[in-house]
Scaffold this motif. Sequence first.
Motif, PDB file in Angstrom:
ATOM      1  N   MET A   1       0.844  -1.176   0.000  1.00  0.00           N
ATOM      2  CA  MET A   1       0.000   0.000   0.000  1.00  0.00           C
ATOM      3  C   MET A   1       0.890   1.239   0.000  1.00  0.00           C
ATOM      4  SD  MET A   1      -2.941   1.353   2.685  1.00  0.00           S
ATOM      5  CE  MET A   1      -3.100  -0.206   3.413  1.00  0.00           C
ATOM      6  N   LYS A   2       0.586   2.202  -0.800  1.00  0.00           N
ATOM      7  CA  LYS A   2       1.330   3.448  -0.861  1.00  0.00           C
ATOM      8  C   LYS A   2       0.695   4.436   0.110  1.00  0.00           C
ATOM      9  CE  LYS A   2       2.976   2.949  -5.575  1.00  0.00           C
ATOM     10  NZ  LYS A   2       2.880   1.541  -5.659  1.00  0.00           N
ATOM     11  N   SER A   4       1.393   7.907   2.732  1.00  0.00           N
ATOM     12  CA  SER A   4       2.194   9.052   3.134  1.00  0.00           C
ATOM     13  C   SER A   4       1.624   9.596   4.436  1.00  0.00           C
ATOM     14  CB  SER A   4       2.140  10.158   2.074  1.00  0.00           C
ATOM     15  OG  SER A   4       2.631   9.685   0.857  1.00  0.00           O
ATOM     16  N   ILE A  18       7.025   8.523   4.283  1.00  0.00           N
ATOM     17  CA  ILE A  18       6.357   7.591   3.385  1.00  0.00           C
ATOM     18  C   ILE A  18       6.502   6.171   3.937  1.00  0.00           C
ATOM     19  CG2 ILE A  18       6.652   9.003   1.317  1.00  0.00           C
ATOM     20  CD1 ILE A  18       9.010   7.090   0.587  1.00  0.00           C
ATOM     21  N   CYS A  19       5.573   5.333   3.554  1.00  0.00           N
ATOM     22  CA  CYS A  19       5.583   3.930   3.953  1.00  0.00           C
ATOM     23  C   CYS A  19       6.590   3.164   3.109  1.00  0.00           C
ATOM     24  CB  CYS A  19       4.187   3.354   3.741  1.00  0.00           C
ATOM     25  SG  CYS A  19       4.063   1.588   4.039  1.00  0.00           S
ATOM     26  N   ASP A  21       6.766  -0.366   2.163  1.00  0.00           N
ATOM     27  CA  ASP A  21       6.022  -1.616   2.149  1.00  0.00           C
ATOM     28  C   ASP A  21       6.772  -2.587   1.247  1.00  0.00           C
ATOM     29  OD1 ASP A  21       4.053  -3.462   2.587  1.00  0.00           O
ATOM     30  OD2 ASP A  21       2.602  -2.521   1.239  1.00  0.00           O
ATOM     31  N   ALA A  30       4.462   5.004   7.338  1.00  0.00           N
ATOM     32  CA  ALA A  30       4.713   6.402   7.003  1.00  0.00           C
ATOM     33  C   ALA A  30       4.773   7.263   8.260  1.00  0.00           C
ATOM     34  CB  ALA A  30       3.622   6.906   6.060  1.00  0.00           C
ATOM     35  N   ASP A  53      -3.695   7.364   1.869  1.00  0.00           N
ATOM     36  CA  ASP A  53      -3.302   6.663   0.660  1.00  0.00           C
ATOM     37  C   ASP A  53      -3.951   7.418  -0.494  1.00  0.00           C
ATOM     38  OD1 ASP A  53      -5.961   5.807   0.442  1.00  0.00           O
ATOM     39  OD2 ASP A  53      -5.525   3.722   0.902  1.00  0.00           O
ATOM     40  N   ARG A  54      -4.020   6.834  -1.655  1.00  0.00           N
ATOM     41  CA  ARG A  54      -4.565   7.554  -2.813  1.00  0.00           C
ATOM     42  C   ARG A  54      -6.055   7.858  -2.693  1.00  0.00           C
ATOM     43  NH1 ARG A  54      -1.638   4.595  -7.906  1.00  0.00           N
ATOM     44  NH2 ARG A  54       0.441   5.387  -7.424  1.00  0.00           N
TER      45      ARG A  54
END
Length: 75
Positions: A1-2, A4, A18-19, A21, A30, A53-54
Amino acid sequence: MKVSAALRTCSGQVHTGICLDLPCGLGACAEYAAVAEMLKTGETDIEEIVAVDRHRILSPCGRCRELLVQLSAAN
């Protein structure tokens, strides 16, 4: 997972992270990365923190919540 994260200290400084992963299971949240940046400045009290996330705002995981309390009871 992205993911921040950004946090603002009681003095008004903003720190981000930031993560990491990684497929091997090692990595860091993050929030941990943002806290590490904050600690470089000698601060421990956080006014606000957010992770995203997004698509949405995320709640800090249990590990991150424990870190925040261990740094300062004010958190």
